[in-house]
Design a protein around this motif. Sequence first.
Motif, PDB file in Angstrom:
ATOM      1  N   MET A  15       8.766  19.775  -1.102  1.00 20.87           N
ATOM      2  CA  MET A  15       7.807  18.882  -0.450  1.00 20.87           C
ATOM      3  C   MET A  15       7.674  17.499  -1.078  1.00 20.87           C
ATOM      4  O   MET A  15       7.641  16.498  -0.350  1.00 20.87           O
ATOM      5  CB  MET A  15       6.441  19.540  -0.355  1.00 20.87           C
TER       6      MET A  15
ATOM      7  N   PHE B 276      10.299  15.413   0.330  1.00 19.41           N
ATOM      8  CA  PHE B 276      10.060  15.035   1.726  1.00 19.41           C
ATOM      9  C   PHE B 276       9.062  13.883   1.805  1.00 19.41           C
ATOM     10  O   PHE B 276       9.206  12.976   2.613  1.00 19.41           O
ATOM     11  CB  PHE B 276       9.518  16.218   2.528  1.00 19.41           C
ATOM     12  N   THR B 277       8.042  13.978   0.955  1.00 22.36           N
ATOM     13  CA  THR B 277       7.041  12.912   0.971  1.00 22.36           C
ATOM     14  C   THR B 277       7.678  11.585   0.596  1.00 22.36           C
ATOM     15  O   THR B 277       7.432  10.564   1.245  1.00 22.36           O
ATOM     16  CB  THR B 277       5.907  13.249  -0.015  1.00 22.36           C
TER      17      THR B 277
ATOM     18  N   TYR C 102       0.846  -1.202   0.000  1.00 24.22           N
ATOM     19  CA  TYR C 102       0.000   0.000   0.000  1.00 24.22           C
ATOM     20  C   TYR C 102       0.876   1.245   0.000  1.00 24.22           C
ATOM     21  O   TYR C 102       0.627   2.218  -0.712  1.00 24.22           O
ATOM     22  CB  TYR C 102      -0.902   0.036   1.239  1.00 24.22           C
ATOM     23  N   CYS C 103       1.922   1.195   0.840  1.00 28.03           N
ATOM     24  CA  CYS C 103       2.809   2.333   0.963  1.00 28.03           C
ATOM     25  C   CYS C 103       3.619   2.517  -0.318  1.00 28.03           C
ATOM     26  O   CYS C 103       3.865   3.642  -0.749  1.00 28.03           O
ATOM     27  CB  CYS C 103       3.748   2.104   2.137  1.00 28.03           C
TER      28      CYS C 103
ATOM     29  N   GLU D 239       2.623   1.756  -3.186  1.00 26.86           N
ATOM     30  CA  GLU D 239       1.704   2.338  -4.168  1.00 26.86           C
ATOM     31  C   GLU D 239       1.721   3.854  -4.060  1.00 26.86           C
ATOM     32  O   GLU D 239       1.802   4.571  -5.067  1.00 26.86           O
ATOM     33  CB  GLU D 239       0.294   1.788  -3.907  1.00 26.86           C
ATOM     34  N   ALA D 240       1.662   4.365  -2.813  1.00 28.15           N
ATOM     35  CA  ALA D 240       1.696   5.812  -2.606  1.00 28.15           C
ATOM     36  C   ALA D 240       3.027   6.372  -3.098  1.00 28.15           C
ATOM     37  O   ALA D 240       3.071   7.415  -3.767  1.00 28.15           O
ATOM     38  CB  ALA D 240       1.476   6.138  -1.130  1.00 28.15           C
TER      39      ALA D 240
ATOM     40  N   SER E 293       3.111   6.615  -6.846  1.00 32.81           N
ATOM     41  CA  SER E 293       2.394   7.741  -7.452  1.00 32.81           C
ATOM     42  C   SER E 293       3.172   9.031  -7.236  1.00 32.81           C
ATOM     43  O   SER E 293       3.061   9.950  -8.040  1.00 32.81           O
ATOM     44  CB  SER E 293       0.973   7.823  -6.923  1.00 32.81           C
TER      45      SER E 293
ATOM     46  N   ALA F 227      10.744  10.756   0.963  1.00 34.39           N
ATOM     47  CA  ALA F 227      11.614  10.325   2.059  1.00 34.39           C
ATOM     48  C   ALA F 227      10.794   9.713   3.181  1.00 34.39           C
ATOM     49  O   ALA F 227      11.136   8.645   3.709  1.00 34.39           O
ATOM     50  CB  ALA F 227      12.428  11.504   2.568  1.00 34.39           C
ATOM     51  N   SER F 228       9.677  10.376   3.550  1.00 38.54           N
ATOM     52  CA  SER F 228       8.967   9.811   4.706  1.00 38.54           C
ATOM     53  C   SER F 228       8.208   8.542   4.320  1.00 38.54           C
ATOM     54  O   SER F 228       8.056   7.640   5.151  1.00 38.54           O
ATOM     55  CB  SER F 228       8.054  10.845   5.359  1.00 38.54           C
ATOM     56  N   LEU F 229       7.801   8.436   3.052  1.00 41.74           N
ATOM     57  CA  LEU F 229       7.192   7.168   2.628  1.00 41.74           C
ATOM     58  C   LEU F 229       8.230   6.054   2.664  1.00 41.74           C
ATOM     59  O   LEU F 229       7.935   4.928   3.072  1.00 41.74           O
ATOM     60  CB  LEU F 229       6.598   7.295   1.229  1.00 41.74           C
TER      61      LEU F 229
END
Lengths: 487, 487
Positions: free
Chosen positions: B414, B417-418, B322-323, B325-326, B329, B420-422
């Motif tokens: 940003m 960052f997304t 799931y992660c 997948e995010a 995208s 990286a945190s994913l």
Amino acid sequence: MDAAAREAQGSLEWRVTVPEGASVTVEHEAGVAERAWAWVVACMIALRAAVAGFARKVWKIGADDPRRAVHGLKVGLALTLVSVVYYTRPVYDGVGGNAMWAVMTVVVVFEYTVGGCMYKGFNRAVATASAGLLALGVSWVADKSGDKLEPIILSGSLFLLAAAATFSRFIPTVKARFDYGVTIFILTFSLVAVSGYRVDQLLDLAQQRMSTIAIGIIICLAVCVVIWPVWAGQELHLLTVRNMEKLAATVEGCVEDYFAAKPAQAQASPKSEGYKCVLNSKASEDSQANLARWEPPHGRFGFRHPYAQYTKVGAAMRHCAYCIEALNSCVRAEVQAPEHVKRLLGDVCTRLASQCSRVLKEASSSVAAMTGPKTLDFAVADMNTAVHELQGDLRALPPVLALEPAEMSLMDAMPLFTVASLLIEISARTEGVVDAVETLATLANFKQVEDDDDNNGQTEMKVHPLNVPDDDASTQENQTTKHPEQV
Amino acid sequence: MDAAAREAQGSLEWRVTVPEGASVTVEHEAGVAERAWAWVVACMIALRAAVAGFARKVWKIGADDPRRAVHGLKVGLALTLVSVVYYTRPVYDGVGGNAMWAVMTVVVVFEYTVGGCMYKGFNRAVATASAGLLALGVSWVADKSGDKLEPIILSGSLFLLAAAATFSRFIPTVKARFDYGVTIFILTFSLVAVSGYRVDQLLDLAQQRMSTIAIGIIICLAVCVVIWPVWAGQELHLLTVRNMEKLAATVEGCVEDYFAAKPAQAQASPKSEGYKCVLNSKASEDSQANLARWEPPHGRFGFRHPYAQYTKVGAAMRHCAYCIEALNSCVRAEVQAPEHVKRLLGDVCTRLASQCSRVLKEASSSVAAMTGPKTLDFAVADMNTAVHELQGDLRALPPVLALEPAEMSLMDAMPLFTVASLLIEISARTEGVVDAVETLATLANFKQVEDDDDNNGQTEMKVHPLNVPDDDASTQENQTTKHPEQV
């Protein structure tokens, strides 16, 4: 633990109620008989508890959806009907028990949904007829080929046909629509091919067999459709509506939890867990769409209702749910942005989430009421405005953060950024859901609400509420009231 | 378009080859007959193209997994065997065609996997025996109750039993393990109850019926197990290994694509799409785990092999997917961080992704080889080091960004960052997969590699490669070589 405690209690209680004579024969200091009896009592208590627990579970299954219990009664009724029809004639009468085939047809063809019944009935009828004809032809050829060739032709054709038909089940279309038919095809062909009857006997048999199976199928369909029918298409429709409602509740719930005064890592509110149903509903959506295509027009589901499009709506919702899953884990994460940083984006994020949720709710009520998604465009526009607001706020952030560089680093704010960008991604995927819903509305010719009712279109959409079961009652509620948690 | 072109060509060609006499009778300027013929030719060409396309598709299904074609032949063989066994006795002989029941048993019990065969065989045998006994008892009671009560008792018991048994299918455990048995139970009970035979006749019939069904089941199982058996447990095992490999490839591929010189929005490399298989494999995992529990010990799958734990590994992998997948995208998003910002975290993100991927690869090869996941702990430690590096780099970022405030805002960075945190979240979920794999290793008693081989434990784990089909050959390859794309 609990069982052991109850066991001890149970054996004590027993010693109180035991007749005087018996207690005399028992040695008080842990005699063998006493321990054995205590063990038996403990077992019985445990058994009673297990049975009671099982009974509660079974009762709950029926109470959650009484149609399941009704389905059981319907099968019983259909079987009793068919056995009454054939009661005068014993099942194994001369030609191999024709009544038996009627009973067998009812047992295997009767399914929970009308679509399932139609699918199996159609497959059984067509497969029996075609395999029977083919087998007749092969028998005729074998008959003419002489005694020596006959078994070779019959066995060879049986081998080849069974192999080819079995292999054909791996073709996805065949698997989805004719799987049962292939089984019956092989079965009928082999029964006729190895029956050892002459062709004229077979013709007679085939005619009787077909009429028996027809009676079985007709009884099945009649009982299935007349008494409280369960339509696969309607189930699929309701599942889609319910899942969309759940997604809407989850988006809102997650973000509310995130910006709530108390961090909500531990106790996830049930409404923010609804996305899990969406993640896991692919299999049931696919099977319901598959069965629904066999159903005749009923209620507001016309001929060639675009059931396949529901699975596409479902795929779009799952696409959205994957992102919500990631968002949810951010919300429940241990490492969180500091409260004062969160507050910087709290309002705008909550607004975006509630706009997202509003779009999904309007889409779901449009599907539920089967009306054109007229006000949906406004909701989507509002959602996009909220996205732009969030992006604007994000752009404006650096100077804000620069005001207090000593107190926090970029690293502290990162969880918040992740939440914000996931929210933006979720709103993009929500648009994907809206697109799928709009395609559905076009394909299914959803009724358009009148133009002059634009201002109160929202209430107009509720004119024809669907006959939803109790747990879905919220889909009919006025959109402006707060939805109860129904996850 | 193409069909029309071919049609024109086809009709031209036809006019060349038509016999002289015929062309005389045809009016040259688009005569009716000519147009009709052209239409027929076009239809035939389209039909030939459709048939050829279909044939190619069918061929591919067989070529992708030859065991499917073999399964077809096995069913043919089993049916031929059973028909040969009964060829001397005609199917419909006196007592309702016992041979018929053997044929029917083979047709409905023979399944693709050994587990499926065992499940159906067991259910059929037990359900037939228990329903037969119960029906005998009810018949006996009805017999003793006199002519008036008899039909009432028989119909009433049929109604109640059919209703109760049908309802029991809604209980999840019954549905998963005894669904087919319930069908056979209802079928047998109703056939016996409405047969109209006396009890002594029934006893005779029951004995013959049971022996016939036993012969059918034995032939099925023998053919299924002896000739190229397909074990559901092994399929589940391989599916798990393959999915883990795919996850590993996806994590690495996604991040590589993201930091590649050219942005890879448009052309997703096939290896970064592997997570989709993981997202969609719940249904097949569940059904294989369900069937595998019926299988006898075979190869390295012992008695009570913990198949249920495989579904938990699968759930952990989906959680990870799931992660991903995010993340995927984000990688394919239109709005990207500027190249020079990306470069700030490029190395450390790529390192983390490859460590994540290494952990998944080691986990998958540990499962594939069924050896204790010894070196896995080191890999996890390395991954966590990479996580800390990434977090450190993120903490160090603000001063770097502050150097060039005019050129970029926080908003530009940003997306990075997304990502990286994913990635950090994905590594946390990868640990979840590792935990599930370790539980599996404990439950299934995976062989421990020797302690003194610690330094080359990686190669030791390959000592007993699993007998995997060709398309999974990569799982046996040396871990140090680059894996071919197998998504």
